[in-house]
Write an enzyme that holds these catalytic residues in place. Structure first.
Site, PDB file in Angstrom:
ATOM      1  N   LYS A  59       0.923  -1.181  -0.073  1.00 46.02           N
ATOM      2  CA  LYS A  59       0.070   0.171   0.090  1.00 46.02           C
ATOM      3  C   LYS A  59       0.871   1.397  -0.072  1.00 46.02           C
ATOM      4  O   LYS A  59       0.720   2.311  -0.806  1.00 46.02           O
ATOM      5  CB  LYS A  59      -0.811  -0.213   1.188  1.00 46.02           C
ATOM      6  CG  LYS A  59      -1.872  -0.833   1.159  1.00 46.02           C
ATOM      7  CD  LYS A  59      -2.941  -1.450   2.357  1.00 46.02           C
ATOM      8  CE  LYS A  59      -3.951  -2.466   2.317  1.00 46.02           C
ATOM      9  NZ  LYS A  59      -4.805  -2.665   3.116  1.00 46.02           N
ATOM     10  N   GLN A 103      -4.943  -2.447   9.425  1.00 46.55           N
ATOM     11  CA  GLN A 103      -4.947  -3.574   8.577  1.00 46.55           C
ATOM     12  C   GLN A 103      -5.300  -4.546   9.393  1.00 46.55           C
ATOM     13  O   GLN A 103      -5.394  -4.756  10.467  1.00 46.55           O
ATOM     14  CB  GLN A 103      -3.282  -3.937   8.520  1.00 46.55           C
ATOM     15  CG  GLN A 103      -3.274  -5.052   7.513  1.00 46.55           C
ATOM     16  CD  GLN A 103      -3.582  -5.063   6.111  1.00 46.55           C
ATOM     17  OE1 GLN A 103      -3.687  -3.966   5.456  1.00 46.55           O
ATOM     18  NE2 GLN A 103      -4.094  -6.025   5.576  1.00 46.55           N
ATOM     19  N   ASP A 126     -11.093   2.486   3.995  1.00 44.82           N
ATOM     20  CA  ASP A 126     -11.358   1.009   3.754  1.00 44.82           C
ATOM     21  C   ASP A 126     -12.845   0.828   3.369  1.00 44.82           C
ATOM     22  O   ASP A 126     -13.356  -0.119   3.149  1.00 44.82           O
ATOM     23  CB  ASP A 126     -10.968   0.034   4.798  1.00 44.82           C
ATOM     24  CG  ASP A 126      -9.995  -0.600   4.542  1.00 44.82           C
ATOM     25  OD1 ASP A 126      -9.717  -0.692   3.313  1.00 44.82           O
ATOM     26  OD2 ASP A 126      -9.257  -1.014   5.501  1.00 44.82           O
TER      27      ASP A 126
HETATM   28  N1  LIG Z   1      -7.973  -3.115   6.507  1.00 41.51           N
HETATM   29  C1  LIG Z   1      -8.046  -4.149   5.289  1.00 41.51           C
HETATM   30  N2  LIG Z   1      -7.570  -5.305   5.939  1.00 41.51           N
HETATM   31  C2  LIG Z   1      -7.629  -6.391   4.983  1.00 41.51           C
HETATM   32  C3  LIG Z   1      -8.225  -6.056   3.737  1.00 41.51           C
HETATM   33  C4  LIG Z   1      -8.670  -4.795   3.238  1.00 41.51           C
HETATM   34  O1  LIG Z   1      -9.383  -4.453   2.038  1.00 41.51           O
HETATM   35  N3  LIG Z   1      -8.668  -4.064   4.273  1.00 41.51           N
HETATM   36  N4  LIG Z   1      -7.881  -7.113   2.531  1.00 41.51           N
HETATM   37  C5  LIG Z   1      -7.219  -8.281   2.831  1.00 41.51           C
HETATM   38  C6  LIG Z   1      -5.794  -8.061   2.648  1.00 41.51           C
HETATM   39  N5  LIG Z   1      -5.322  -7.039   1.554  1.00 41.51           N
HETATM   40  C7  LIG Z   1      -5.254  -5.736   1.837  1.00 41.51           C
HETATM   41  O2  LIG Z   1      -5.180  -5.279   2.847  1.00 41.51           O
HETATM   42  C8  LIG Z   1      -4.634  -7.435   0.362  1.00 41.51           C
HETATM   43  C9  LIG Z   1      -4.765  -8.915  -0.099  1.00 41.51           C
HETATM   44  C10 LIG Z   1      -3.920  -9.241  -1.237  1.00 41.51           C
HETATM   45  C11 LIG Z   1      -3.248  -8.170  -2.170  1.00 41.51           C
HETATM   46  C12 LIG Z   1      -2.419  -8.655  -3.100  1.00 41.51           C
HETATM   47  O3  LIG Z   1      -2.047  -7.541  -3.898  1.00 41.51           O
HETATM   48  N6  LIG Z   1      -2.145  -9.702  -3.251  1.00 41.51           N
HETATM   49  C13 LIG Z   1      -1.401 -10.033  -4.486  1.00 41.51           C
HETATM   50  C14 LIG Z   1      -0.272 -11.241  -3.894  1.00 41.51           C
HETATM   51  C15 LIG Z   1       0.676 -10.958  -2.966  1.00 41.51           C
HETATM   52  C16 LIG Z   1       1.650 -11.950  -2.614  1.00 41.51           C
HETATM   53  O4  LIG Z   1       2.614 -11.873  -3.211  1.00 41.51           O
HETATM   54  O5  LIG Z   1       1.475 -12.625  -1.570  1.00 41.51           O
HETATM   55  C17 LIG Z   1      -2.053 -10.624  -5.480  1.00 41.51           C
HETATM   56  O6  LIG Z   1      -3.314 -11.145  -5.253  1.00 41.51           O
HETATM   57  O7  LIG Z   1      -1.696 -10.492  -6.639  1.00 41.51           O
HETATM   58  C18 LIG Z   1      -3.388  -6.798  -1.501  1.00 41.51           C
HETATM   59  C19 LIG Z   1      -4.143  -6.587  -0.421  1.00 41.51           C
HETATM   60  C20 LIG Z   1      -7.119  -8.646   4.375  1.00 41.51           C
HETATM   61  N7  LIG Z   1      -6.958  -7.632   5.363  1.00 41.51           N
END
Ligand SMILES: Nc1nc2c(c(=O)[nH]1)N[C@@H](CN(C=O)c1ccc(C(=O)N[C@@H](CCC(=O)O)C(=O)O)cc1)CN2
Length: 298
Positions: A59, A103, A126
Site C-alpha cells: 500500500k 490492517q 477502507d
Molecule cells: N484493512 C484491511 N485489511 C484487509 C483487507 C482490506 O481490504 N482492508 N484485505 C485483505 C488483505 N489485503 C489488503 O489489505 C490485500 C490482499 C492481497 C493483496 C495482493 O495484492 N495480493 C497479491 C499477492 C501478494 C503476494 O505476493 O502474496 C495478488 O493477489 O496478486 C493486496 C491486499 C485482508 N486484510
C-alpha cells in the site's frame, strides 16, 4: 488458480487493470496537488503477520507510485486495545492524513469492531466504518459520496473493465468475511449494477447447488480448492479472491493458494488468477477511495 492455465478461460488481469487505474489516479493526484491538496494515506499495522506486513508495504509502495503521502503507525503484536485506539486517535487528529486503514486481521486480544468504529468516518479509506457501510445500505441507487469497501469495489471494477455486464446476472458469493462477503452483495444489488446475489458460507447446506446456478462466482472463503470444476456452470465468470496457506505436496514447501481448484479454467469463460487478480485491484481501489475523499474536500 494461477495463470497461465491451459483451459479456455480468459484472464481477468488484475495486475494490468490495476496499473491502468493507478495511472489515472496519478493524474488526479497531480491535479489535487496543483490545487493545494496533498492526499495522505495512513496505515495501522499491529504485529508482524507476514501477509499483513507485505500488504501494508504494498500500500505504501502504491502511494509513492501515484504521489500520495504515506504515514505509518506500526505497533507490536502485544499492543493493547488502548494502544491501538491511541494510534487511531493520532491518525484521526493528523491533518496530513486524509484517509487511513487499520490492517486486518487484528491480534486476537483486540476488539476489531471497537477499533473500526473509532475511525473518523470521513477518513475511513477502507469503507468499513458503520456509518459508511450504513450509507451503502441506505443508498441503493444514485451516486454514493462515501468510501466503499476496496475488495468488493475491485471485483466489480475488474469485471466492468473486461466488458462483463452484471445486470440481470446471478452472482454467487462464497464467504461472509467483513472485507468482502458481507458487503459485496450490497454493491452488486445496487441499481447501477443490478445483479441478483446469493451469499454462501460455512452454514450453507449444498454449496455446489448454489455455485452451479451462478453466472458469476466470487469466492472469498479462504479455503484452498473449495470451488471445483464440477460445481461451475459452463461459461460462468469466476473470481478467485480467497487466500490460504497450504503445503505444496510436490515441493513440501508452504505456499499461498486461492479458493479455485485446478480445472475450473476448462469450464469458466473468464477467471481471475490468484495472485494477479483481485489482490492488485484491492490495492488500487484503496488509492481511489483516498483520491475521491480528497476530491470531495475541495
Ligand atoms: N484493512 C484491511 N485489511 C484487509 C483487507 C482490506 O481490504 N482492508 N484485505 C485483505 C488483505 N489485503 C489488503 O489489505 C490485500 C490482499 C492481497 C493483496 C495482493 O495484492 N495480493 C497479491 C499477492 C501478494 C503476494 O505476493 O502474496 C495478488 O493477489 O496478486 C493486496 C491486499 C485482508 N486484510
Amino acid at each position: 488458480m494461477r495463470a497461465p492455465w491451459s483451459g479456455a478461460a480468459r484472464v481477468l488481469d488484475g495486475k494490468a487493470t490495476a496499473a491502468a487505474l493507478k495511472a489515472e489516479l496519478k493524474e488526479r493526484v497531480a491535479a489535487l496537488r496543483e490545487r493545494g491538496v496533498t492526499p495522505g494515506l495512513g496505515t495501522v499495522l499491529v504485529g508482524e503477520d507476514p501477509g499483513s506486513v507485505k500488504y501494508v508495504a504494498g500500500k505504501h509502495a502504491d502511494c509513492a507510485e501515484v504521489g500520495i503521502l504515506s504515514i505509518r503507525e506500526d505497533l507490536p503484536a502485544s499492543a493493547t486495545q488502548a494502544e491501538v485506539a491511541a494510534a487511531v486517535d493520532r491518525l484521526n487528529a493528523d491533518p496530513a492524513c486524509t484517509g487511513y486503514i487499520v490492517q486486518l486481521p487484528l491480534p486476537a486480544g483486540v476488539d476489531t469492531n471497537a477499533i473500526l468504529e473509532r475511525v473518523d468516518p470521513d477518513k475511513d479509506a477502507d469503507g468499513l466504518h458503520p456509518t459508511n457501510l450504513g450509507r451503502l445500505v441506505l443508498r441503493a441507487s444514485g451516486p454514493i459520496d462515501s468510501p466503499l469497501p476496496c475488495t468488493p469495489r475491485g471485483c466489480i471494477e475488474l469485471m466492468e473493465r473486461h466488458g462483463i455486464d452484471l445486470a440481470g446476472r446471478n452472482v454467487c458469493v462464497v464467504g461472509r468475511g467483513v472485507t468482502v462477503g458481507r458487503s459485496i452483495g450490497l454493491l452488486l444489488g445496487r441499481k447501477d449494477v443490478n445483479a441478483t446475489v446469493d451469499i454462501c458460507h460455512t452454514g450453507t447446506t449444498d454449496l455446489a447447488e448454489h455455485v452451479r446456478r451462478a453466472d458469476v462466482v466470487i469466492s472469498a472463503a479462504g479455503s484452498s480448492g473449495i470451488i471445483t470444476p464440477e460445481m461451475v456452470a459452463p461459461g460462468a465468470v469466476v473470481l478467485d479472491v480467497g487466500v490460504s496457506r497450504v503445503v505444496d505436496p510436490v515441493t513440501g514447501k508452504g505456499r499461498i493458494a486461492g479458493d479455485v481448484a485446478d480445472g475450473v479454467d476448462e469450464v469458466a469463460s473468464w477467471l481471475s488468477p490468484n495472485p494477479g487478480g483481485v489482490g492488485p485491484m484491492t490495492r488500487a481501489l484503496l488509492l481511489a477511495n483516498v483520491v475521491e475523499t480528497a476530491e470531495r474536500s475541495l
